[in-house]
Design a protein around this motif. Structure first.
Motif, PDB file in Angstrom:
ATOM      1  N   TYR A 115       7.932  -5.674  -6.987  1.00  0.00           N
ATOM      2  CA  TYR A 115       7.778  -5.898  -5.547  1.00  0.00           C
ATOM      3  C   TYR A 115       6.330  -6.250  -5.195  1.00  0.00           C
ATOM      4  O   TYR A 115       6.087  -7.061  -4.289  1.00  0.00           O
ATOM      5  CB  TYR A 115       8.231  -4.675  -4.759  1.00  0.00           C
ATOM      6  N   LEU A 173      12.600 -10.551  -7.113  1.00  0.00           N
ATOM      7  CA  LEU A 173      13.206  -9.579  -6.187  1.00  0.00           C
ATOM      8  C   LEU A 173      14.479  -8.967  -6.770  1.00  0.00           C
ATOM      9  O   LEU A 173      14.735  -7.777  -6.612  1.00  0.00           O
ATOM     10  CB  LEU A 173      13.513 -10.262  -4.850  1.00  0.00           C
ATOM     11  N   ALA A 197      13.501  -6.485  -9.412  1.00  0.00           N
ATOM     12  CA  ALA A 197      12.978  -5.272  -8.782  1.00  0.00           C
ATOM     13  C   ALA A 197      14.121  -4.369  -8.334  1.00  0.00           C
ATOM     14  O   ALA A 197      14.095  -3.152  -8.548  1.00  0.00           O
ATOM     15  CB  ALA A 197      12.098  -5.653  -7.598  1.00  0.00           C
ATOM     16  N   LEU A 243       8.784  -2.860  -0.781  1.00  0.00           N
ATOM     17  CA  LEU A 243       7.731  -2.256  -1.600  1.00  0.00           C
ATOM     18  C   LEU A 243       7.479  -0.810  -1.167  1.00  0.00           C
ATOM     19  O   LEU A 243       7.334   0.074  -2.021  1.00  0.00           O
ATOM     20  CB  LEU A 243       6.442  -3.079  -1.487  1.00  0.00           C
ATOM     21  N   ILE A 283       9.694  -7.939   2.385  1.00  0.00           N
ATOM     22  CA  ILE A 283       9.195  -7.553   1.066  1.00  0.00           C
ATOM     23  C   ILE A 283       8.257  -6.349   1.187  1.00  0.00           C
ATOM     24  O   ILE A 283       8.262  -5.454   0.321  1.00  0.00           O
ATOM     25  CB  ILE A 283       8.484  -8.739   0.377  1.00  0.00           C
TER      26      ILE A 283
END
Length: 483
Positions: A348, A329, A332, A364, A360
């Motif tokens: 993600y 994470l 990302a 995304l 999450i």
């Protein structure tokens, strides 16, 4: 006279009793031999033990029981009995053979050599231990190879050669524990623990086994228990060099990890970064702890603006543990910060596979939106105007850019140059088509066109002619100008 008769009588009684004991013991030995031949080793063991109880000075009984213990793979008791047998009868060749075989099973090279030497002294022509001589040579070579690979830290090779040694010496705890130690170094702590515990069950005072158990705690980020086991190993063997080194290393790593965390929580990020970096140098094999140190340093780097360094740290964490969700994470987010939107989406997506949470999923969606937005053409940039440009500024910018990139102006250029200018001419037209239309401009400015990626349907040449037709053409002339 009377006293002499009594003493003589007692002596006769004693002799009779001794004869009876010998007779019973021989019967026990006979029964033991029958059970041994029938491979009922537990029963044979009992009969031989009974015989020894009756006649504890008989080397034969000890020799037979040693053979039985060997068939039961109890080489420690077998070796003790065989050594007792040669102590009672220094010329008992079979007992020396059994000593040699037991020493082979236990990986005792010095013991094998001594037994072989004694057998050859008793019978220079004996070939009773030819197999043991060959095994002795193999073990010597293996031990040298194992030591060389261990010193070079080629632990996979050490495990490979130890497996070969263990086949020759199945009761050698030293080989097994060295294998367990190397398995721990390789991160295969479950296997290492099984070996260490199996030895501790047989010998609770084995400092080497307790050291390996501590090593497994250490390599699974349980530093407190690791330290306790290293200290216990040192209580059993104060000169245990490996336990002493690992206790020091564990305490240093624990202290530095805790210090780094305190600095991080107090906002002293650069100091924390230095501590985490130094802690990572302590033991490159401790992947469990190092992955956490790397993640912590990645957090620090993200806080102080070292975004690319944070990405590198997160990548190293994920190389160690691909399911480290926090690192995934964080990477990302960092990818998003430096506008690497495709990488951000990929991270993600991987994170969502590990944990399907609403948070999450939203991250995304946002990353995908940012990716699409990044692929959308920046029409303001194409026209070279600010986002708050007026309608008149948009028209002037189009006029200027369209004239610069019009294909007729580049008719004498190379093919590649003409293609490039045609593309730019088209993009300028697209930009004007969107920004000159109030409805499309609002949608563009509010990112409402990203999902459908609407592209204007127009002919750039027709737009050019239409624009200059109503604006008087370049320099106020009619259309049909010359560049």
């Amino acid at each position: 006279m009377m006293i002499s008769i009594v003493v003589l009588g007692l002596s006769l009684i004693s002799q009779i009793k001794q004869c009876n004991k010998i007779s019973i013991a021989e019967e026990k030995k006979k029964l033991g031999n029958e059970q041994y031949k029938a491979k009922n080793y537990q029963s044979a063991l009992k009969f031989y033990s009974d015989a020894i109880s009756l006649c504890p000075d008989s080397s034969t009984y000890y020799g037979n029981r040693a053979a039985t213990y060997m068939m039961m793979s109890n080489y420690t008791n077998a070796l003790n009995d065989a050594r007792t047998a040669v102590r009672l009868d220094p010329n008992f060749e079979k007992a020396y053979v059994r000593i040699a075989k037991c020493c082979v099973a236990k990986g005792d090279i010095i013991g094998i050599e001594q037994a072989i030497k004694k057998i050859e002294e008793l019978d220079p022509q004996s070939n009773a231990v030819e197999g043991e001589k060959q095994t002795l040579q193999q073990l010597r070579q293996l031990e040298q190879t194992i030591q060389n690979n261990y010193d070079s830290k080629y632990y996979r090779n050490v495990v490979y050669y130890l497996d070969a040694a263990i086949k020759l010496a199945p009761a050698c705890y030293r080989y097994r524990l060295l294998k367990a130690e190397c398995l721990a170094f390789l991160g295969r702590c479950d296997e290492a623990v099984d070996i260490a515990i199996s030895v501790i069950k047989l010998d609770s005072t084995s400092a080497d086994a307790i050291y390996v158990r501590g090593l497994c705690f250490y390599y699974t980020d349980n530093l407190e228990k690791g330290i306790k086991h290293f200290e216990l190993a040192l209580q059993l063997d104060p000169d245990h060099k490996k336990a002493k080194e690992m206790r020091t290393k564990s305490k240093t790593l624990k202290d530095m990890k805790e210090k780094g965390n305190v600095l991080f929580k107090s906002g002293r990020y650069r100091e924390a970064q230095t501590i985490y970096t130094d802690a990572l140098k302590i033991d490159e094999l401790n992947k469990e702890i190092n992955s956490k140190l790397l993640y912590n340093r990645a957090l620090v780097n993200s806080k102080i603006g070292n975004t690319r360094d944070a990405i590198v740290d997160c990548t190293n964490v994920l190389d160690i543990n691909a399911q480290y969700l926090k690192a995934l994470l964080l990477r990302a987010r960092c990818h998003n910060d430096i506008e690497k939107y495709e990488e951000s989406v990929s991270d993600y997506e991987a994170a969502l596979q590990l944990q399907k949470t609403p948070e999450i999923k939203k991250l995304l969606r946002d990353a995908k939106f940012a990716l699409k937005k990044s692929k959308r053409k920046d029409y303001y940039k194409i026209l070279g105007i600010p986002r708050n440009a007026s309608d008149d500024e948009i028209k002037k910018a189009y006029r200027k850019k369209a004239l610069v990139h019009h294909p007729d102006r580049h008719a004498n250029s190379s093919l590649d140059e003409r293609k490039e200018q045609e593309l730019k001419f088209k993009e300028v037209g697209e930009a004007y088509a969107i920004l000159s239309d109030p409805r499309k401009k609002v949608r563009y400015d509010n990112d409402q066109d990203i999902e459908d990626q609407e592209q204007p349907d127009f002919d750039p040449n027709q737009m050019f002619r239409h624009f200059f037709q109503f604006s008087g053409g370049p320099s106020g002339a009619s259309f049909g100008f010359e560049f």
